[in-house]
Design a protein around this motif. Structure first.
Motif, PDB file in Angstrom:
ATOM      1  N   ALA A   1      -7.339  -5.023  20.103  1.00  0.00           N
ATOM      2  CA  ALA A   1      -8.548  -5.130  20.920  1.00  0.00           C
ATOM      3  C   ALA A   1      -8.599  -4.015  21.954  1.00  0.00           C
ATOM      4  N   THR A   2      -7.470  -3.705  22.564  1.00  0.00           N
ATOM      5  CA  THR A   2      -7.422  -2.612  23.547  1.00  0.00           C
ATOM      6  C   THR A   2      -7.753  -1.281  22.891  1.00  0.00           C
ATOM      7  N   LEU A   3      -7.194  -1.051  21.703  1.00  0.00           N
ATOM      8  CA  LEU A   3      -7.458   0.193  20.981  1.00  0.00           C
ATOM      9  C   LEU A   3      -8.931   0.314  20.623  1.00  0.00           C
ATOM     10  N   LEU A   4      -9.523  -0.773  20.189  1.00  0.00           N
ATOM     11  CA  LEU A   4     -10.937  -0.769  19.831  1.00  0.00           C
ATOM     12  C   LEU A   4     -11.797  -0.431  21.048  1.00  0.00           C
ATOM     13  N   THR A   5     -11.440  -0.948  22.198  1.00  0.00           N
ATOM     14  CA  THR A   5     -12.170  -0.660  23.435  1.00  0.00           C
ATOM     15  C   THR A   5     -12.059   0.817  23.800  1.00  0.00           C
ATOM     16  N   CYS A   6     -10.882   1.368  23.614  1.00  0.00           N
ATOM     17  CA  CYS A   6     -10.684   2.788  23.927  1.00  0.00           C
ATOM     18  C   CYS A   6     -11.538   3.683  23.033  1.00  0.00           C
ATOM     19  N   ILE A   7     -11.605   3.345  21.742  1.00  0.00           N
ATOM     20  CA  ILE A   7     -12.390   4.173  20.824  1.00  0.00           C
ATOM     21  C   ILE A   7     -13.872   4.072  21.155  1.00  0.00           C
ATOM     22  N   ARG A   8     -14.331   2.924  21.539  1.00  0.00           N
ATOM     23  CA  ARG A   8     -15.758   2.713  21.844  1.00  0.00           C
ATOM     24  C   ARG A   8     -16.126   3.107  23.276  1.00  0.00           C
ATOM     25  N   GLU A   9     -15.168   3.600  24.032  1.00  0.00           N
ATOM     26  CA  GLU A   9     -15.375   3.861  25.449  1.00  0.00           C
ATOM     27  C   GLU A   9     -16.541   4.809  25.723  1.00  0.00           C
ATOM     28  N   PRO A  10     -16.747   5.883  24.955  1.00  0.00           N
ATOM     29  CA  PRO A  10     -17.893   6.764  25.231  1.00  0.00           C
ATOM     30  C   PRO A  10     -19.227   6.036  25.122  1.00  0.00           C
TER      31      PRO A  10
ATOM     32  N   GLN B   1       0.838  -1.194   0.000  1.00  0.00           N
ATOM     33  CA  GLN B   1       0.000   0.000   0.000  1.00  0.00           C
ATOM     34  C   GLN B   1       0.879   1.253   0.000  1.00  0.00           C
ATOM     35  N   GLU B   2       0.302   2.341  -0.519  1.00  0.00           N
ATOM     36  CA  GLU B   2       1.041   3.603  -0.565  1.00  0.00           C
ATOM     37  C   GLU B   2       1.363   4.072   0.850  1.00  0.00           C
ATOM     38  N   ILE B   3       2.592   4.450   1.080  1.00  0.00           N
ATOM     39  CA  ILE B   3       2.983   4.957   2.390  1.00  0.00           C
ATOM     40  C   ILE B   3       2.506   6.409   2.510  1.00  0.00           C
ATOM     41  N   ARG B   4       1.738   6.701   3.568  1.00  0.00           N
ATOM     42  CA  ARG B   4       1.204   8.052   3.723  1.00  0.00           C
ATOM     43  C   ARG B   4       2.354   9.034   3.964  1.00  0.00           C
ATOM     44  N   PRO B   5       2.217  10.250   3.394  1.00  0.00           N
ATOM     45  CA  PRO B   5       3.323  11.204   3.539  1.00  0.00           C
ATOM     46  C   PRO B   5       3.568  11.600   4.990  1.00  0.00           C
ATOM     47  N   LEU B   6       2.500  11.617   5.786  1.00  0.00           N
ATOM     48  CA  LEU B   6       2.650  12.033   7.177  1.00  0.00           C
ATOM     49  C   LEU B   6       1.851  11.119   8.088  1.00  0.00           C
ATOM     50  N   VAL B   7       2.353  10.965   9.293  1.00  0.00           N
ATOM     51  CA  VAL B   7       1.602  10.310  10.352  1.00  0.00           C
ATOM     52  C   VAL B   7       1.609  11.251  11.550  1.00  0.00           C
ATOM     53  N   ALA B   8       0.713  10.969  12.495  1.00  0.00           N
ATOM     54  CA  ALA B   8       0.516  11.898  13.611  1.00  0.00           C
ATOM     55  C   ALA B   8       1.795  12.149  14.386  1.00  0.00           C
ATOM     56  N   VAL B   9       2.595  11.095  14.574  1.00  0.00           N
ATOM     57  CA  VAL B   9       3.792  11.262  15.394  1.00  0.00           C
ATOM     58  C   VAL B   9       4.808  12.195  14.742  1.00  0.00           C
TER      59      VAL B   9
ATOM     60  N   ILE C   1      -5.733  13.073  19.370  1.00  0.00           N
ATOM     61  CA  ILE C   1      -4.341  12.811  18.986  1.00  0.00           C
ATOM     62  C   ILE C   1      -3.902  11.434  19.479  1.00  0.00           C
ATOM     63  N   HIS C   2      -4.300  11.086  20.692  1.00  0.00           N
ATOM     64  CA  HIS C   2      -3.937   9.783  21.254  1.00  0.00           C
ATOM     65  C   HIS C   2      -4.504   8.649  20.393  1.00  0.00           C
ATOM     66  N   HIS C   3      -5.778   8.776  19.994  1.00  0.00           N
ATOM     67  CA  HIS C   3      -6.394   7.736  19.153  1.00  0.00           C
ATOM     68  C   HIS C   3      -5.702   7.622  17.793  1.00  0.00           C
ATOM     69  N   ARG C   4      -5.380   8.786  17.215  1.00  0.00           N
ATOM     70  CA  ARG C   4      -4.746   8.761  15.891  1.00  0.00           C
ATOM     71  C   ARG C   4      -3.379   8.061  15.948  1.00  0.00           C
ATOM     72  N   THR C   5      -2.578   8.421  16.940  1.00  0.00           N
ATOM     73  CA  THR C   5      -1.251   7.795  17.051  1.00  0.00           C
ATOM     74  C   THR C   5      -1.372   6.304  17.350  1.00  0.00           C
ATOM     75  N   ALA C   6      -2.357   5.931  18.169  1.00  0.00           N
ATOM     76  CA  ALA C   6      -2.542   4.510  18.496  1.00  0.00           C
ATOM     77  C   ALA C   6      -2.970   3.713  17.268  1.00  0.00           C
ATOM     78  N   ILE C   7      -3.882   4.277  16.469  1.00  0.00           N
ATOM     79  CA  ILE C   7      -4.347   3.579  15.257  1.00  0.00           C
ATOM     80  C   ILE C   7      -3.194   3.401  14.281  1.00  0.00           C
ATOM     81  N   GLU C   8      -2.414   4.454  14.096  1.00  0.00           N
ATOM     82  CA  GLU C   8      -1.294   4.359  13.151  1.00  0.00           C
ATOM     83  C   GLU C   8      -0.216   3.398  13.651  1.00  0.00           C
ATOM     84  N   ASN C   9       0.019   3.395  14.959  1.00  0.00           N
ATOM     85  CA  ASN C   9       0.978   2.431  15.521  1.00  0.00           C
ATOM     86  C   ASN C   9       0.488   0.996  15.318  1.00  0.00           C
ATOM     87  N   PHE C  10      -0.807   0.789  15.517  1.00  0.00           N
ATOM     88  CA  PHE C  10      -1.360  -0.556  15.326  1.00  0.00           C
ATOM     89  C   PHE C  10      -1.266  -0.984  13.866  1.00  0.00           C
TER      90      PHE C  10
END
Length: 897
Positions: free
Chosen positions: A247-256, A16-24, A182-191
């Protein structure tokens, strides 16, 4: 070599194309919060980007501004981004200059598709007035092809965008926390990076496994299995960690939503959930594919380890059995006396008892091999012949032992009978004749008494089976050695002499008994002429002396032969002769086996009485099942066997036999080419009643398919025998034989023509085996429209790694060609080089059959070759058409030259 594999989604993840930028990469700029993607949407689903009030907006470097805006526009899905972005610029507390600067910067650098631009104008009267005038004057300068709507308050904004899609700062109800975003974005990109890295690790490990060569010994196989298992366990742990992270990341996003039933996720948050779920699904599918591949690979290694254990045990058992058979072959003596035969029987019994354990091991190992075959082991072609060989040796030892017992039993019976004849019956008969007084036989009563004694004694001959000396002789003729035969003839001659003596005495006594018509007055003889009673001691000297002379001579001759045989049978003295004898004996057995196959199976297919037993799949297919076996039999029976037998007296002719019949031995190539068709046909009908009936009539231990393998085994047997043959082993013969024989043996010891011819004969057989092997591969080529027979001689063939490089091709194609080799099977002819792809297909649940699918060809007259590519002596380069097409070839397996 193991198999290659591919995980699902691997290409999607890794290419896949590497995105030019990531949150970090722009974390500091994002924390300044001069632009946010709150997650709100317009009425048509357009993503909303908000530029909140920011005091130093004009001081933000262009690069930082462009990076943030570019990153924010890359987050929504392609579907949402294609609608166009809605921009809200909040400048209620600022000046017209800030509004102008914001619009100008956005108009120049915004990378996405704009739909609407809302501007919350300055709230102070003067600045609002200036903004109204300025927007009219500079609208064209902003170069936006979308409407710019100036708003006086957030209530005006609510007329265009629903409050639920606006943050609290804009009078809406949408919950938004910038730090959490910002925390969610960095976590998704790390995953996502973790998923990609994990897939790469699995792909690399899988490729390494696929390219692993199976070891040839037990220890290396165990070490390889252990190493691969440990690596597999580590990768499984990495997979578990990655799944746990997702799974942990998914739980965090659905937390609200989890915390409050009334809460709803924004469209951007829903897209985040979908992204994580998609990555988890890819991870799950990748793990499943990896587990499937590992299961096959692990089974392959376990079966390889089973095979190496089986081969190791086979070598040990085979060596023990060979020593056992060699010891049994040494029991060639049938004995020359009762004592000697009884001693040989005890030795044979000891050998039989010694062989019980190896025979049991061999049978157990053969049974284990059959179990491996039944469990669909990949090396059936290697295991089955070994099982057949083990059972054959066991049967040979058992049959040979029974034969030895029968021969020694006959020999014991022979010597016991000879002892009875010589030591008991003959000597007792001579004693009886000598003990009959002549004077008592002169009367009728005395003559009749003597006749009764003789007839009574002669009747005992039946107890010793001596009624017919010739029949007695013929009964034991099969086991008579020249020495035993001479002794038996001497004793039988003695028996005839004694019988003749009895016959003459009977005639005389009968005459005396018949002519006594009146009493006879006995007359006492003179003392000096009175006959003395014969006794065994007085009648033995002449015979005993003669026998002693013959026995002494026999013992001397026997002693000479024993001494000579000790040297004659030594390895250095007789190895070459032993090889010739073995070659001749095995050739005779081979011819007999071929004859039994043709007469017991092939000919029976034309027997009207058995036609109803022949399965329909076998009708009119005798030539497929047996190939040119009759032709092979005729050649060996009429020609080759006789020529080899002539080598007994002329060992130097052995090599010439093979050289002379080089062309005739090519008949094996035709037989081997037909073998796959024969085996396929046998699998269809091998269990039919017809074959069972034929096997029963022949009393064969093995079924027909084992005998149809004999020609293949025979052509390789010649190679082994010729390898160990050496004319130098004839040294020493001249020490014991006549001058003529000395001269002949000295010919063998010269390291010249004899050695050269043997080496040439060996080369001939190896060339035939290579030709047979190459032809077996060549006939499996599919898809080639031409005639391979027109390509010249097949010089060599084998499997290679092949890289291609086309100068006119796309760069990406070039890169792929450079790093991803193809597996190709090459056939090098004098005129053409064929590139084929090897394919293996299961045939009716049996072992895999290889075929070679034609892919490409190069004319040898138009190619160039460069050796040692980049210093690697395993690689060479073939270039074609002015180096526009270049092929890099790397050896992967042993070639058949």
């Amino acid at each position: 070599r193991l198999y290659y594999f591919c995980f699902p989604y691997t290409d999607e993840i890794m290419q896949q194309e590497i995105r030019p930028l990531v949150a970090v990469d722009i974390i500091e700029q994002l924390h300044r919060q001069f632009a946010i993607l709150s997650g709100g949407r317009g009425k048509d689903g357009a993503p909303i980007i908000t530029f909140p009030e920011f005091a130093g907006f004009s001081d933000i470097p262009d690069e930082d501004f462009l990076n943030v805006v570019t990153y924010l526009t890359s987050i929504p899905s392609l579907e949402a981004a294609s609608i166009g972005f809605i921009i809200i610029i909040d400048r209620r507390r600022d000046k017209w200059s800030a509004v102008k600067a914001s619009l100008t910067r956005i108009a120049v650098t915004f990378p996405g598709n704009l739909q609407l631009v809302f501007v919350l104008r300055p709230s102070r009267f003067i600045q609002r007035t200036i903004a109204d005038i300025g927007i009219k004057l500079y609208r064209d300068d902003f170069k936006m092809k979308v409407p710019i709507i100036m708003l006086n308050s957030v209530s005006d904004l609510h007329g265009y965008i629903d409050k639920s899609q606006l943050t609290r700062e804009l009078g809406g109800t949408l919950e938004y926390g910038h730090s959490q975003w910002i925390h969610h974005r960095t976590a998704i990109e790390n995953f996502a990076m973790t998923v990609k890295t994990t897939a790469q690790m699995l792909q690399t490990f899988g490729t390494d496994l696929a390219e692993t060569e199976l070891p040839n010994d037990v220890q290396c196989t165990e070490e390889l299995l252990s190493a691969h298992t440990d690596h597999h366990s580590k990768l499984k742990d990495e997979l578990k960690l990655a799944v746990k992270q997702g799974a942990t990341l998914l739980t965090c996003i659905r937390e609200p939503v989890t915390r409050s039933a009334n809460s709803k996720l924004s469209p951007d948050e829903l897209e985040n959930v979908a992204t994580v779920e998609r990555l988890l699904a890819q991870l799950d599918e990748t793990e499943k594919a990896f587990d499937q591949f590992w299961t096959k690979h692990h089974l392959k290694l376990e079966q390889c380890l089973q095979l190496r254990h089986f081969e190791h045990d086979f070598r040990e058992v085979k060596l023990t059995l060979d020593n056992l058979m060699e010891a049994q072959a040494g029991f060639s003596d049938v004995g020359d006396s009762v004592t000697r035969v009884e001693h040989l029987l005890r030795e044979q019994k000891q050998l039989e008892e010694k062989g019980q354990e190896p025979l049991e091991k061999a049978q157990t190992l053969a049974l284990h091999g059959e179990q491996l075959i039944q469990n669909n082991h990949y090396a059936v072609d290697s295991i089955r012949p070994k099982c057949v060989e083990l059972r054959r040796i066991c049967d040979d030892f058992t049959n040979e032992t029974k034969k030895k017992y029968d021969i020694l039993g006959k020999s014991l019976e022979l010597h016991q009978q000879l002892d009875k004849v010589s030591d008991k019956w003959c000597e007792a008969g001579i004693y009886l004749l000598a003990s009959q007084a002549v004077d008592k036989c002169q009367s009728q009563e005395g003559a009749e008494t003597a006749l009764v004694e003789i007839e009574k004694f002669l009747a005992t001959a039946k107890e010793h089976q001596l009624s017919n000396p010739k029949e007695f002789y013929n009964q034991f003729d099969m086991i008579l050695t020249p020495e035993i035969k001479a002794n038996a003839q001497r004793i039988l001659q003695k028996l005839e002499d004694v019988q003749e003596m009895f016959d003459k005495r009977q005639v005389s006594l009968k005459k005396l008994a018949a002519k006594q018509t009146r009493p006879v007055q006995p007359v006492a003889p003179h003392p000096e002429s009175s006959p003395k009673r014969a006794s065994p001691k007085t009648t033995r000297p002449a015979g005993v002396g003669s026998a002693l002379t013959q026995q002494t001579y026999k013992e001397c001759v026997f002693f000479f032969h024993v001494c000579f045989a000790k040297h004659y049978n030594s390895p250095s003295f007789f190895s070459f002769s032993h090889i010739i004898n073995e070659l001749i004996e095995t050739e005779r057995v081979y011819v007999e086996e071929l004859q039994s196959i043709i007469e017991g199976y092939a000919s029976e297919m034309d027997n009207p009485n058995l036609v109803h037993l022949i399965p329909s799949t076998l009708q009119n297919k005798k030539e497929i099942l047996f190939g040119n076996l009759p032709e092979i039999y005729e050649f060996h029976n009429r020609i080759f066997l006789k020529e080899i037998e002539n080598c007994i007296e002329n060992p130097e002719l052995l090599a010439r036999c093979f050289l002379k019949r080089k062309e005739d031995l090519q008949i094996y190539e035709k037989y081997c080419q037909n073998k796959p068709r024969s085996e396929a046909l046998w699998r269809q009908c091998g269990d039919s009643i017809f074959f069972q009936e034929c096997q029963r009539k022949l009393d064969h231990k093995l079924s027909l398919d084992a005998y149809l393998l004999k020609p293949v085994q025979r052509i390789t047997k010649y190679q082994l025998l010729l390898k160990v043959s050496s004319p130098r082993d004839c040294k020493g013969f001249h020490l014991f034989f006549s001058p003529f024989f000395k001269q002949e043996m000295l010919k063998c010891s010269k390291n010249s023509e004899g050695t050269a011819e043997l080496e040439e004969a060996l080369a001939t057989v190896l060339d035939i085996i290579k030709s047979v092997n190459d032809s077996m591969h060549q006939i499996a080529i599919t898809g080639y429209e031409g005639d391979v027979s027109e390509l010249g001689k097949l010089l060599m063939q084998g499997s290679f790694n092949v890289w291609t490089d086309h100068k006119k091709g796309h760069n990406k194609v070039k890169d792929l060609a450079r790093f991803k080799p193809m597996q190709r099977h090459l056939f090098l002819y004098t005129k053409m080089l064929l590139f084929c792809k090897k394919r293996e297909e299961n045939t009716d649940g049996h072992e895999k059959t290889a075929s070679y699918s034609f892919k490409n060809s190069l004319k040898m007259s138009t190619v160039g070759i460069t050796e040692n590519v980049k210093g690697d002596n395993k690689k060479f380069e073939i270039w074609y058409n002015g180096r526009e097409e270049v092929y890099i070839i790397q050896v992967t397996t042993i070639l058949y030259f």
